[in-house]
Design a protein around this motif. Sequence first.
Motif, PDB file in Angstrom:
ATOM      1  N   UNK A  70       1.002  -1.073   0.067  1.00 31.46           N
ATOM      2  CA  UNK A  70      -0.219   0.156   0.083  1.00 31.46           C
ATOM      3  C   UNK A  70       0.979   1.351  -0.002  1.00 31.46           C
ATOM      4  N   UNK A  71       1.820   1.027   0.784  1.00 34.50           N
ATOM      5  CA  UNK A  71       2.776   2.402   0.731  1.00 34.50           C
ATOM      6  C   UNK A  71       3.406   2.741  -0.519  1.00 34.50           C
ATOM      7  N   UNK A  72       3.849   1.665  -1.291  1.00 31.66           N
ATOM      8  CA  UNK A  72       4.422   1.605  -2.481  1.00 31.66           C
ATOM      9  C   UNK A  72       3.527   2.206  -3.611  1.00 31.66           C
ATOM     10  N   UNK A  73       2.256   1.760  -3.535  1.00 32.11           N
ATOM     11  CA  UNK A  73       1.196   2.154  -4.325  1.00 32.11           C
ATOM     12  C   UNK A  73       0.626   3.342  -4.161  1.00 32.11           C
ATOM     13  N   UNK A  74       0.436   4.099  -2.998  1.00 34.17           N
ATOM     14  CA  UNK A  74      -0.169   4.979  -2.832  1.00 34.17           C
ATOM     15  C   UNK A  74       0.598   6.356  -2.153  1.00 34.17           C
ATOM     16  N   UNK A  75       1.844   5.702  -1.631  1.00 32.22           N
ATOM     17  CA  UNK A  75       2.510   6.890  -0.412  1.00 32.22           C
ATOM     18  C   UNK A  75       2.049   7.073   0.742  1.00 32.22           C
ATOM     19  N   UNK A  76       0.988   6.287   1.131  1.00 27.24           N
ATOM     20  CA  UNK A  76       0.601   6.377   2.562  1.00 27.24           C
ATOM     21  C   UNK A  76       1.489   5.935   3.488  1.00 27.24           C
ATOM     22  N   UNK A  77       1.859   6.759   4.547  1.00 24.37           N
ATOM     23  CA  UNK A  77       2.979   5.989   5.413  1.00 24.37           C
ATOM     24  C   UNK A  77       2.298   5.991   6.793  1.00 24.37           C
ATOM     25  N   UNK A  78       1.201   6.390   7.186  1.00 24.73           N
ATOM     26  CA  UNK A  78       0.886   6.101   8.491  1.00 24.73           C
ATOM     27  C   UNK A  78      -0.688   5.741   8.473  1.00 24.73           C
ATOM     28  N   UNK A  79      -1.043   5.319   9.564  1.00 23.52           N
ATOM     29  CA  UNK A  79      -2.622   4.602   9.590  1.00 23.52           C
ATOM     30  C   UNK A  79      -2.921   4.005   8.371  1.00 23.52           C
ATOM     31  N   UNK A  80      -2.131   3.219   7.762  1.00 26.73           N
ATOM     32  CA  UNK A  80      -2.225   2.600   6.376  1.00 26.73           C
ATOM     33  C   UNK A  80      -3.360   1.756   6.473  1.00 26.73           C
ATOM     34  N   UNK A  81      -4.423   1.534   5.402  1.00 25.19           N
ATOM     35  CA  UNK A  81      -5.455   0.886   5.134  1.00 25.19           C
ATOM     36  C   UNK A  81      -4.749  -0.325   4.653  1.00 25.19           C
ATOM     37  N   UNK A  82      -5.386  -1.583   5.091  1.00 23.76           N
ATOM     38  CA  UNK A  82      -4.829  -2.861   4.913  1.00 23.76           C
ATOM     39  C   UNK A  82      -5.793  -3.532   3.836  1.00 23.76           C
ATOM     40  N   UNK A  83      -5.612  -3.819   2.713  1.00 23.75           N
ATOM     41  CA  UNK A  83      -6.440  -4.898   2.043  1.00 23.75           C
ATOM     42  C   UNK A  83      -6.189  -6.468   2.445  1.00 23.75           C
TER      43      UNK A  83
END
Length: 187
Positions: A70-83
Amino acid sequence: MRMQHQRNLVEEYEINPFTMVIMPTTYGCKTYSKVYETDDTCLSPFKPIEIIRKSCQFFGSSYEGRKDGVRQLTGITHKVPIPVSPTNYIYFFPTTSPDNSECIWLAHEHIVDYKKGDKSETTVMFTNKEVMNIPISYNSFHNQISRTLLVQSKLGKRLEDTRTMYVNFGKKMRASENQLDYGNYGH
């Protein structure tokens, strides 16, 4: 909070399409998880993050792998949603840092509506028409919803692009095979 179903103690729990909320609760001197499903509630002797981790493994990946993806795909780094299981549309997002003992995990797919609640709470309506006040500000909740939608969208597009690529590749392979003369092989 209306959800007051029977509390069944379960030894093992994997997230499934009916799982709506995983909430930490104190049981004796230990943190357990109260799991809300669309038609039942149960108690697990594991912390919410442990259920998320085990469920990611159940569906073929590690929690860290999902988070890194998810981090690689979106750049979200904290409170990351998990598929947890993208093929089953099971996406969970945390209300705080997953390391926080007060972190609640919510299934995006079961959230029908939400609005500002009292203090710094958000009132959430779920697919089964149950309503729950979640201790997270409306703005933070809305941000988590948006992040989860971004993950679903980007991951869905990537999966669709991959399917299209393989379908087109398969058509090219069949077309090239039709041009080969197998009758001369082995003679």
